[in-house]
Design an enzyme around this catalytic site. Structure first.
Site, PDB file in Angstrom:
ATOM      1  N   GLU A 209       0.834  -1.206   0.000  1.00  0.00           N
ATOM      2  CA  GLU A 209       0.000   0.000   0.000  1.00  0.00           C
ATOM      3  C   GLU A 209       0.870   1.258   0.000  1.00  0.00           C
ATOM      4  O   GLU A 209       1.886   1.332   0.700  1.00  0.00           O
ATOM      5  CB  GLU A 209      -0.901  -0.019   1.247  1.00  0.00           C
ATOM      6  CG  GLU A 209      -1.834   1.171   1.382  1.00  0.00           C
ATOM      7  CD  GLU A 209      -2.706   1.088   2.625  1.00  0.00           C
ATOM      8  OE1 GLU A 209      -3.644   1.896   2.728  1.00  0.00           O
ATOM      9  OE2 GLU A 209      -2.460   0.209   3.478  1.00  0.00           O
TER      10      GLU A 209
ATOM     11  N   LYS B 251      -9.109   2.792  -2.661  1.00  0.00           N
ATOM     12  CA  LYS B 251      -9.429   2.124  -1.400  1.00  0.00           C
ATOM     13  C   LYS B 251     -10.859   2.453  -0.998  1.00  0.00           C
ATOM     14  O   LYS B 251     -11.270   3.617  -0.997  1.00  0.00           O
ATOM     15  CB  LYS B 251      -8.435   2.560  -0.315  1.00  0.00           C
ATOM     16  CG  LYS B 251      -8.482   1.749   0.964  1.00  0.00           C
ATOM     17  CD  LYS B 251      -7.322   2.132   1.874  1.00  0.00           C
ATOM     18  CE  LYS B 251      -7.256   1.291   3.134  1.00  0.00           C
ATOM     19  NZ  LYS B 251      -6.089   1.631   3.979  1.00  0.00           N
TER      20      LYS B 251
ATOM     21  N   CYS C 255      -5.485  -3.085   1.696  1.00  0.00           N
ATOM     22  CA  CYS C 255      -5.420  -3.265   3.161  1.00  0.00           C
ATOM     23  C   CYS C 255      -6.793  -3.451   3.801  1.00  0.00           C
ATOM     24  O   CYS C 255      -7.363  -4.523   3.775  1.00  0.00           O
ATOM     25  CB  CYS C 255      -4.654  -2.101   3.793  1.00  0.00           C
ATOM     26  SG  CYS C 255      -3.917  -2.528   5.400  1.00  0.00           S
TER      27      CYS C 255
ATOM     28  N   LYS D  58      -0.833 -10.193  16.163  1.00  0.00           N
ATOM     29  CA  LYS D  58      -1.555  -9.762  14.971  1.00  0.00           C
ATOM     30  C   LYS D  58      -1.415 -10.750  13.817  1.00  0.00           C
ATOM     31  O   LYS D  58      -2.303 -10.859  12.972  1.00  0.00           O
ATOM     32  CB  LYS D  58      -1.068  -8.382  14.530  1.00  0.00           C
ATOM     33  CG  LYS D  58      -2.000  -7.715  13.521  1.00  0.00           C
ATOM     34  CD  LYS D  58      -1.659  -6.261  13.323  1.00  0.00           C
ATOM     35  CE  LYS D  58      -2.687  -5.578  12.423  1.00  0.00           C
ATOM     36  NZ  LYS D  58      -2.372  -4.150  12.222  1.00  0.00           N
TER      37      LYS D  58
ATOM     38  N   GLY E  70      22.033   6.461  27.930  1.00  0.00           N
ATOM     39  CA  GLY E  70      22.424   6.566  29.330  1.00  0.00           C
ATOM     40  C   GLY E  70      22.284   5.206  29.992  1.00  0.00           C
ATOM     41  O   GLY E  70      21.188   4.649  30.053  1.00  0.00           O
ATOM     42  N   LEU E  71      23.398   4.662  30.468  1.00  0.00           N
ATOM     43  CA  LEU E  71      23.390   3.340  31.117  1.00  0.00           C
ATOM     44  C   LEU E  71      23.333   3.520  32.637  1.00  0.00           C
ATOM     45  O   LEU E  71      24.229   4.105  33.226  1.00  0.00           O
ATOM     46  CB  LEU E  71      24.635   2.549  30.722  1.00  0.00           C
ATOM     47  CG  LEU E  71      24.755   2.127  29.258  1.00  0.00           C
ATOM     48  CD1 LEU E  71      26.044   1.341  29.041  1.00  0.00           C
ATOM     49  CD2 LEU E  71      23.552   1.297  28.828  1.00  0.00           C
TER      50      LEU E  71
ATOM     51  N   GLY F 163      20.655  -0.641  35.177  1.00  0.00           N
ATOM     52  CA  GLY F 163      19.364  -1.301  35.283  1.00  0.00           C
ATOM     53  C   GLY F 163      19.013  -2.064  34.021  1.00  0.00           C
ATOM     54  O   GLY F 163      19.671  -1.963  32.979  1.00  0.00           O
TER      55      GLY F 163
ATOM     56  N   SER G 143      17.830   0.139  30.485  1.00  0.00           N
ATOM     57  CA  SER G 143      18.889   0.700  29.642  1.00  0.00           C
ATOM     58  C   SER G 143      19.750  -0.406  29.042  1.00  0.00           C
ATOM     59  O   SER G 143      20.245  -0.276  27.919  1.00  0.00           O
ATOM     60  CB  SER G 143      19.750   1.696  30.429  1.00  0.00           C
ATOM     61  OG  SER G 143      20.398   1.084  31.526  1.00  0.00           O
TER      62      SER G 143
ATOM     63  N   ASN H 150      14.728  14.747  40.920  1.00  0.00           N
ATOM     64  CA  ASN H 150      14.557  15.186  39.539  1.00  0.00           C
ATOM     65  C   ASN H 150      15.744  16.011  39.042  1.00  0.00           C
ATOM     66  O   ASN H 150      16.061  15.974  37.847  1.00  0.00           O
ATOM     67  CB  ASN H 150      13.270  15.999  39.411  1.00  0.00           C
ATOM     68  CG  ASN H 150      12.018  15.137  39.537  1.00  0.00           C
ATOM     69  OD1 ASN H 150      12.089  13.925  39.387  1.00  0.00           O
ATOM     70  ND2 ASN H 150      10.898  15.760  39.812  1.00  0.00           N
TER      71      ASN H 150
ATOM     72  N   THR I  88      15.094   5.317  27.589  1.00  0.00           N
ATOM     73  CA  THR I  88      15.060   3.917  28.028  1.00  0.00           C
ATOM     74  C   THR I  88      13.867   3.557  28.911  1.00  0.00           C
ATOM     75  O   THR I  88      13.835   2.469  29.484  1.00  0.00           O
ATOM     76  CB  THR I  88      16.363   3.581  28.779  1.00  0.00           C
ATOM     77  OG1 THR I  88      16.472   4.425  29.936  1.00  0.00           O
ATOM     78  CG2 THR I  88      17.584   3.799  27.895  1.00  0.00           C
TER      79      THR I  88
ATOM     80  N   LYS J  58       2.965  14.304  30.759  1.00  0.00           N
ATOM     81  CA  LYS J  58       4.338  13.835  30.560  1.00  0.00           C
ATOM     82  C   LYS J  58       4.452  13.046  29.266  1.00  0.00           C
ATOM     83  O   LYS J  58       5.357  13.259  28.465  1.00  0.00           O
ATOM     84  CB  LYS J  58       4.777  12.937  31.732  1.00  0.00           C
ATOM     85  CG  LYS J  58       5.108  13.647  33.016  1.00  0.00           C
ATOM     86  CD  LYS J  58       5.724  12.644  33.979  1.00  0.00           C
ATOM     87  CE  LYS J  58       6.083  13.278  35.307  1.00  0.00           C
ATOM     88  NZ  LYS J  58       6.727  12.324  36.225  1.00  0.00           N
TER      89      LYS J  58
END
Length: 546
Positions: free
Chosen positions: A41, A111, A148, A191, A294-295, A298, A301, A377, A401, A516
């Site tokens: 498509e 379509k 589709c 799916k 950024g590691l 954990g 990440s 923070n 991450t 956020k």
């Protein structure tokens, strides 16, 4: 007659690149003796083009691309997806399939069914076909061409009746010899089995083989898994395209069809492949070669670092650990060990000096107030500042991450750990994060064992643990699935066996943190309902669900 199914990876707006892939596939199909080649498509434009469709120059480029393909289709017909101008009433464009050969347009189909749910917004741009579909007769073969969604208006594949028309019923009246379907069906878990049942129903309805050519590749938040299929008239899958790779299938009307091997049902491996492809295509199609992560030591990440290394090569991935006064030595060493195992670049940049200076400068304004999330923070945002500075200077895209569970309840910091150009695992619940990590380690330790076994912690205050204020992740993820993906009410979730107080708290957190999520980087859709383009919830609202 032979028909080729060309499962290619297109890029939105890359008309030259998309045409080049089409012409290369046509040459291969012609060499193999095919009389016709089928493509996904909106092959020429890439899918989904979204508001680029409002630009007249985009339509002009699409028309030029169609003419180029028509001229290039010498001795073979190509059925390609593109946009065509609607000169009648309704929106200004059609989502169309066009058969071209030897510089001529042989047949055009628009379509009929325009999806307008979840990530789809096609009624915004397109007008549905107004006339009933009729077959394209080519070399004596009656070919039904659908796009589709045109094959999705089938009982059992919708929660309510979305459309009044059924293109397959319209085509069935003509007793077609074969049904073609140009598709751009995005991936999400489970799916593939739904598609297989759908194609079986389409074959049974039309009493004809179905040739389903699906897009492959990542475009923004969506990942297309390919998995093109050919069925016989009974709906049995006889050929199956590769998952998450470009591929090429040939249907031969003169050869008996055989049953294809069953598709893999390994959900975790499938998600793993989807994340790798989605990350690779997003980074490269946005014009980047290298990334930055950024590691923390954990599991989140660590998982993103593995995915990025597979997608782009470890030589193009940099991991940065940024210890604060509350970071454990184990977390730093786990990050270092992961980078060493993956053979990716690793840097350690402490943020303690910046944190101390920030507290010093802010002390007059914080006087008399006890430490709280503010200080936590600040640390997260200093890490974000560090990563974004490196991103600017080194021209590396930052991969954030955060996982779906934490993002859902707001356990993430704006302009801190949410910084980045792509939120790789933002649609991966925490339980699945662990499943993916264990899957990655199945043949040997890549992610350090300590990373998998230690209690998750942001390490922004002494002895902090994620689940100091959250239920077990198995419980949290189950509630999130019911509320976010299934749209169950809190009462329904409680009746399913969950504690009423826990449900109330989780639902409150989800609803409070929409602001956020609206500001986070685009994330790769993996589940039936991801935060992003397919979930549109107001930020400023007073609705309180009971």
């Amino acid at each position: 007659m032979k028909i080729a199914l060309c499962q290619i990876n297109t890029t939105v707006g890359d008309f030259n690149g998309n045409v080049e892939k089409i012409l290369a596939s046509l040459q291969k199909a012609k060499t193999d003796g095919c009389a016709l080649a089928l493509f996904p498509e909106l092959t020429l434009t890439g899918y989904p083009p979204r508001d680029l469709l409002d630009r007249s120059s985009f339509l002009e480029e699409a028309q030029k691309a169609l003419e180029t393909v028509a001229q290039g289709a010498r001795g073979i017909a190509a059925v390609v997806g593109t946009i065509l101008e609607n000169k009648g009433s309704g929106n200004g464009l059609f989502n169309s399939a066009v058969a071209v050969k030897d510089g001529q347009i042989l047949y055009t189909a628009h379509k009929t069914l325009l999806p307008n749910y979840d990530v789809f917004d096609e009624a915004r741009y397109f007008t549905p076909a107004s006339q009933p579909l009729t077959p394209f007769v080519y070399q004596g073969l009656k070919i039904g061409i659908t796009i589709c969604e045109d094959i999705w208006n089938t009982e059992g594949f919708e929660t309510h009746k979305l459309y009044q028309r059924d293109p397959l019923v319209e085509l069935a009246k003509y007793q077609p010899d074969v049904i073609l379907n140009l598709s751009a069906s995005p991936f999400h878990t489970a799916k593939l089995s739904t598609r297989q049942k759908l194609l079986k129903a389409a074959a049974e309805k039309t009493k004809a083989p179905v040739l389903y050519c699906n897009l492959v590749g990542g475009n923004d938040e969506l990942v297309f898994d390919g998995n093109s299929m050919i069925t016989d008239a009974a709906g049995t899958v006889t050929q199956r395209g590769l998952s998450f790779e470009e591929d090429y299938l040939v249907y031969d009307t003169n050869k008996p069809l055989k049953t294809a091997a069953p598709a893999s049902e390994d959900e975790i491996e499938t998600v793993h492949q989807a994340l790798v492809l989605g990350t690779r295509d997003y980074v490269r199609k946005c014009g980047f070669e290298k990334v930055l992560i950024g590691l923390s030591g954990g599991i989140d990440s660590a998982l993103v670092a593995v995915i990025a290394s597979e997608a782009l090569g470890p030589e193009n991935v940099m991991g940065v650990t940024m210890p604060s006064p509350f970071s454990s030595k184990g977390s730093i060493e786990d990050s270092r060990q992961l980078a060493k195992t993956l053979k990716m670049e690793f840097q350690e940049i402490p943020i303690s000096p910046l944190f101390n200076e920030a507290l010093k400068n802010l002390t007059p304004f914080f006087a008399g107030k006890p430490p709280d999330a503010t200080e936590e923070n600040i640390q997260a945002r200093l890490r974000g500042l560090t990563l974004m500075a490196l991103s600017n200077k080194l021209n590396r895209l930052v991969l954030s991450t955060g996982n779906k569970s934490e993002i859902a309840v707001g356990y993430c910091t704006l302009y801190g750990d949410m910084c980045g150009g792509l939120a790789v695992i933002s649609d991966i619940p925490k339980v699945m994060v662990y499943q993916l990590a264990k899957h990655i380690n199945r043949k040997g330790e890549i992610i350090p064992e300590a990373t998998l076994t230690k209690a998750p912690s942001a390490e922004l205050r002494p002895n902090q643990k994620d689940q100091d204020s959250l239920p077990p992740y198995e419980t949290l993820d189950a509630i999130l699935r019911l509320y976010v993906e299934e749209n169950d009410s809190p009462d329904q979730i409680v009746k399913a066996g969950f504690d009423a107080g826990v449900v109330k708290d989780i639902v409150k957190k989800i609803n409070q943190n929409e602001y956020k999520r609206r500001q986070m980087a685009p994330g790769l859709k993996m589940t039936g309902k991801a935060f992003g383009m397919g979930r549109r919830v107001p930020i400023a609202q007073k609705f309180k669900e009971k």
